[in-house]
Design a protein around this motif. Sequence first.
Motif, PDB file in Angstrom:
ATOM      1  N   HIS A 407       0.801  -1.227   0.000  1.00  0.00           N
ATOM      2  CA  HIS A 407       0.000   0.000   0.000  1.00  0.00           C
ATOM      3  C   HIS A 407       0.836   1.281   0.000  1.00  0.00           C
ATOM      4  CE1 HIS A 407      -3.411  -2.600   0.738  1.00  0.00           C
ATOM      5  NE2 HIS A 407      -2.818  -3.092   1.800  1.00  0.00           N
ATOM      6  N   ALA A 408       2.134   1.189   0.329  1.00  0.00           N
ATOM      7  CA  ALA A 408       2.934   2.424   0.454  1.00  0.00           C
ATOM      8  C   ALA A 408       4.351   2.201  -0.049  1.00  0.00           C
ATOM      9  CB  ALA A 408       2.950   2.881   1.917  1.00  0.00           C
ATOM     10  N   ARG A 409       4.478   1.766  -1.295  1.00  0.00           N
ATOM     11  CA  ARG A 409       5.797   1.473  -1.849  1.00  0.00           C
ATOM     12  C   ARG A 409       6.686   2.712  -1.903  1.00  0.00           C
ATOM     13  NH1 ARG A 409       5.218  -1.284  -7.393  1.00  0.00           N
ATOM     14  NH2 ARG A 409       3.112  -0.435  -7.402  1.00  0.00           N
ATOM     15  N   ALA A 410       6.128   3.858  -2.284  1.00  0.00           N
ATOM     16  CA  ALA A 410       6.928   5.078  -2.401  1.00  0.00           C
ATOM     17  C   ALA A 410       7.513   5.477  -1.058  1.00  0.00           C
ATOM     18  CB  ALA A 410       6.068   6.205  -2.971  1.00  0.00           C
ATOM     19  N   GLN A 411       6.740   5.348   0.005  1.00  0.00           N
ATOM     20  CA  GLN A 411       7.217   5.702   1.345  1.00  0.00           C
ATOM     21  C   GLN A 411       8.379   4.793   1.761  1.00  0.00           C
ATOM     22  OE1 GLN A 411       4.125   5.591   4.320  1.00  0.00           O
ATOM     23  NE2 GLN A 411       5.587   5.756   6.030  1.00  0.00           N
ATOM     24  N   ALA A 412       8.270   3.504   1.453  1.00  0.00           N
ATOM     25  CA  ALA A 412       9.329   2.573   1.829  1.00  0.00           C
ATOM     26  C   ALA A 412      10.615   2.840   1.062  1.00  0.00           C
ATOM     27  CB  ALA A 412       8.862   1.134   1.579  1.00  0.00           C
ATOM     28  N   ARG A 413      10.493   3.258  -0.189  1.00  0.00           N
ATOM     29  CA  ARG A 413      11.684   3.468  -1.012  1.00  0.00           C
ATOM     30  C   ARG A 413      12.574   4.584  -0.468  1.00  0.00           C
ATOM     31  NH1 ARG A 413       8.574   1.791  -5.820  1.00  0.00           N
ATOM     32  NH2 ARG A 413       7.857   3.928  -6.143  1.00  0.00           N
ATOM     33  N   GLN A 414      12.043   5.494   0.332  1.00  0.00           N
ATOM     34  CA  GLN A 414      12.869   6.545   0.943  1.00  0.00           C
ATOM     35  C   GLN A 414      13.799   5.981   2.011  1.00  0.00           C
ATOM     36  OE1 GLN A 414      13.051   9.839   0.039  1.00  0.00           O
ATOM     37  NE2 GLN A 414      11.794   9.163  -1.685  1.00  0.00           N
ATOM     38  N   ARG A 415      13.513   4.772   2.466  1.00  0.00           N
ATOM     39  CA  ARG A 415      14.294   4.195   3.560  1.00  0.00           C
ATOM     40  C   ARG A 415      15.184   3.045   3.108  1.00  0.00           C
ATOM     41  NH1 ARG A 415       9.900   3.533   8.342  1.00  0.00           N
ATOM     42  NH2 ARG A 415      11.802   3.128   9.548  1.00  0.00           N
ATOM     43  N   ILE A 416      15.227   2.813   1.789  1.00  0.00           N
ATOM     44  CA  ILE A 416      16.063   1.736   1.274  1.00  0.00           C
ATOM     45  C   ILE A 416      17.002   2.262   0.191  1.00  0.00           C
ATOM     46  CG2 ILE A 416      14.258   0.029   1.759  1.00  0.00           C
ATOM     47  CD1 ILE A 416      13.665  -0.096  -1.217  1.00  0.00           C
ATOM     48  N   GLY A 417      18.119   1.555  -0.008  1.00  0.00           N
ATOM     49  CA  GLY A 417      19.037   1.819  -1.109  1.00  0.00           C
ATOM     50  C   GLY A 417      19.036   0.633  -2.042  1.00  0.00           C
ATOM     51  N   TYR A 418      19.333   0.876  -3.315  1.00  0.00           N
ATOM     52  CA  TYR A 418      19.242  -0.192  -4.312  1.00  0.00           C
ATOM     53  C   TYR A 418      20.402  -0.076  -5.287  1.00  0.00           C
ATOM     54  CZ  TYR A 418      17.472  -2.819  -8.362  1.00  0.00           C
ATOM     55  OH  TYR A 418      17.332  -3.691  -9.415  1.00  0.00           O
ATOM     56  N   VAL A 419      21.109  -1.170  -5.506  1.00  0.00           N
ATOM     57  CA  VAL A 419      22.181  -1.235  -6.501  1.00  0.00           C
ATOM     58  C   VAL A 419      21.851  -2.384  -7.445  1.00  0.00           C
ATOM     59  CG1 VAL A 419      24.647  -1.560  -6.916  1.00  0.00           C
ATOM     60  CG2 VAL A 419      23.880  -0.341  -4.868  1.00  0.00           C
ATOM     61  N   SER A 420      21.623  -2.048  -8.710  1.00  0.00           N
ATOM     62  CA  SER A 420      21.209  -3.058  -9.685  1.00  0.00           C
ATOM     63  C   SER A 420      22.421  -3.798 -10.238  1.00  0.00           C
ATOM     64  CB  SER A 420      20.436  -2.408 -10.830  1.00  0.00           C
ATOM     65  OG  SER A 420      21.267  -1.529 -11.558  1.00  0.00           O
ATOM     66  N   GLN A 421      22.139  -4.943 -10.873  1.00  0.00           N
ATOM     67  CA  GLN A 421      23.201  -5.753 -11.458  1.00  0.00           C
ATOM     68  C   GLN A 421      23.897  -4.995 -12.590  1.00  0.00           C
ATOM     69  OE1 GLN A 421      21.831  -9.470 -13.061  1.00  0.00           O
ATOM     70  NE2 GLN A 421      23.798 -10.006 -13.943  1.00  0.00           N
ATOM     71  N   LYS A 422      23.108  -4.332 -13.431  1.00  0.00           N
ATOM     72  CA  LYS A 422      23.677  -3.565 -14.536  1.00  0.00           C
ATOM     73  C   LYS A 422      23.862  -2.113 -14.113  1.00  0.00           C
ATOM     74  CE  LYS A 422      21.477  -6.543 -17.989  1.00  0.00           C
ATOM     75  NZ  LYS A 422      20.482  -6.636 -19.085  1.00  0.00           N
ATOM     76  N   PHE A 423      24.912  -1.495 -14.609  1.00  0.00           N
ATOM     77  CA  PHE A 423      25.199  -0.101 -14.268  1.00  0.00           C
ATOM     78  C   PHE A 423      24.029   0.781 -14.709  1.00  0.00           C
ATOM     79  CE2 PHE A 423      27.420   4.007 -15.115  1.00  0.00           C
ATOM     80  CZ  PHE A 423      27.826   4.248 -13.807  1.00  0.00           C
ATOM     81  N   ALA A 424      23.368   1.411 -13.741  1.00  0.00           N
ATOM     82  CA  ALA A 424      22.118   2.112 -14.025  1.00  0.00           C
ATOM     83  C   ALA A 424      22.223   3.624 -13.813  1.00  0.00           C
ATOM     84  CB  ALA A 424      21.005   1.546 -13.142  1.00  0.00           C
ATOM     85  N   LEU A 425      23.452   4.136 -13.709  1.00  0.00           N
ATOM     86  CA  LEU A 425      23.612   5.575 -13.564  1.00  0.00           C
ATOM     87  C   LEU A 425      23.748   6.222 -14.944  1.00  0.00           C
ATOM     88  CD1 LEU A 425      26.051   5.580 -10.513  1.00  0.00           C
ATOM     89  CD2 LEU A 425      23.555   5.522 -10.532  1.00  0.00           C
ATOM     90  N   TYR A 426      23.962   7.535 -14.969  1.00  0.00           N
ATOM     91  CA  TYR A 426      24.034   8.259 -16.238  1.00  0.00           C
ATOM     92  C   TYR A 426      25.484   8.326 -16.703  1.00  0.00           C
ATOM     93  CZ  TYR A 426      19.202   9.476 -15.373  1.00  0.00           C
ATOM     94  OH  TYR A 426      17.843   9.403 -15.154  1.00  0.00           O
TER      95      TYR A 426
END
Length: 594
Positions: A407-426
Amino acid sequence: MTTTGPVVAGRSLHKRFVPKPPAAAVHALDDVSLEIPAGTLTALVGPDGAGKTTLLRLMAGLMRADSGELRVLGIDVSADPQAVQDRISYMPQRFGLYDDLSVQENLDLYADLHGVPRDRRRERYARLMEMTDLGRFTDRPAGKLSGGMKQKLGLACTLVRSPDLLLLDEPTVGVDPLSRRELWEIVQQLVDEERLSVIVSTAYLDEAERCSHVFVLHGGKLLAQGAPAELRDRADGLCFVATPPGDEPPRLLQARLLDARQEIVDAVPQGGEVRFIRREATGEARLDELLEGAHAEPVAPRLEDGFMTLLRTQASHDEDTTPAAMPATPRQDAGQPGEVVIEVKDLVRRFGDFVAVASTSFSVRRGEIFGLLGPNGAGKTTTFRMLCGLLPASGGQLRVAGVDLRHARAQARQRIGYVSQKFALYGNLTVRENLSFFGGAYGLRGAKLRDRMDTVLRQFDLAHSLDSPSGQLPGGYKQRLAMATGLLHEPEILFLDEPTSGADPLARREFWRRITALAEGGTTVVITTHFMEEAEYCDRIVIQDAGKVLAIGTPQEVRAQALGDDREKRIDMEQAFIGIVEKARRKVRAEVPA
C-alpha cells in the motif's frame, strides 16, 4: 583445415585507447607476447581492466593492434582479418540472441549468417541440442529462457559451424552454479572429443583451474603464464584455513585478516571457516595475535591463492590495492538488536497463469546480511524486486522498514538503497554530477548533500575520479559509484542485485570488506548472487527454485541440510546449493505421472 604450430602467436602487442578528456589514455595491452598451442583449453585471467577482452577482440580480428604481430591459425590477423573470422567462432560477453525468435529460429539465423549448407545443419543441430539439452525447447522464444539456458543457446549459435578456434569472453557471468557446471561440461566435451582449441577469459579462478594453460594479465601487461599447478606453487606453504572461535561470523575474522595488509595476502570465507594466505615474513606470534584464538591449519594452495599472491606482489611494486580498513560507524537509528525489519508472509507473484513466486515466507533482522539464492528462473529476482518496491505482489503480506509495501511502496523506497546488477547511472554525467543528481532525488540539499557526497567519496575512494564521465570508469569503479549513490541518503536497508557479477577476486574482496563494515554499523543488507562463495558472508540465506523455498537458515544450517545424515563430510556452499536444488528437482520429477 588443420593448423601446425600454435593456434595463436603474439609478439610485442600494444593497444591504446584515447577516451574523451579529462580521462587519461588507457594502455589496454602493453608489450604482450604469448603462444597458445592448438587443441587445448586456455584461460585468460586478471582483474577488471586487465586487457582480457581487448586481447580476445584482437584475436577475433575485430580490432587491430597499434603495434606488434599477431597470428591466429597461422594467419596474420591484421593483414587478413576475414580469413581468420571464416575459421573461428567468438562469443562475446553480451551475445546477441533475438528474444522474439524461437530457439530453432535463432539457430537458423546464425547458420544463415555463417553460410552453413542446409545438408550439414541437421547433423550439427542434433549434436548441439544433445550437448546443451535444449532439444525440448526448440519452439520456445529465446526471451522466455532462463539466464543459463540463454547462455547455452548463445554457445550453440556460436557453434552452428565447426570452427578451428573458439573464443569465449566470460561465458558464465550471471549464470547460476548448475548452469555454470553444464556450460563447462559442454566446453570440455568439445576439447576432448573434437580437439577444438578454446580460449576463454574468466573472472572465476575455479574455472581457470580446469584449463591446461593460464595467462595472467594485469594493467595490460602479461604478469605470468603456465599450467595451473605452476601458478598455484607461488602460494605453496603460505595457505591456511582458520576456524573462528565461538559464534563469530567468518566474515569478521576475514575482515580482521584483510585489514592486516602487511602480514596477510588474502582471506576469504569458506565452508564456515576462513581461508587465508600469509606473507612469508609474517612471524608465528603476529599470526596468533591476528587470529585471536582461531585455530589455523595449513592447506594446499589453489590457483586463486597463486593468483592473489601474484597480484599482491605486483601491487606492492605499483600501488596498494588492498581494501582499506573501514571501521564501522554505528547508525543513529540502529534500533533494537534482532528487530525484524523485513517481514514476508505467504508472498505470491503471478504473471498471467504463471506463478513466479509461490507462498514464500521469511524475515530479516536489523544489521543482518541476508542472501537470496537460486538457479536462473527460480523466482529470486522477482522476490527481490517485490522487496525493493519495484514490483507489486499478487498476494500475501510484505513489510519493509515498518511499511506495508502493498500500500505504500513510495514511502518505503525513501528508507532503502538499491544497486542493480547492470550499471544504471548516467554514463554521460561525471561522478560529481551523478552523486549530486541522485542526492537531490533522495531529498538531500545544501550542506547536507555536500557532507554526504564528501563522505561517500572518501569511503569509496572516488575523489580522484570526481570529474570523469561515469561511463568511462573501469568496471570496478562503476560498482563503487553505484554503491556510493545507493548509500547517499543513509538507507536503513541496502538491496544488492548480483553486485559482483563478473568481478575478479580483488574487486570481490574490496566489495565485501565494505559490506561487512556497513552491517557492523547496523545497516541491513539483502543480496542476490550466483557466486556461492558470497553466501558464506551472509548471516542467513534462502534458496529458491521454481518459485518455492527449498532451504532457509545460516550457511552452516544449509550445508547440514544438504549433507543429510552424512554430517562428517565437509562441503562448500556451491556443493550444498547444487545438492539441495538437484534433490528437489528429482523429487518433483518423481511425483509427475509417467
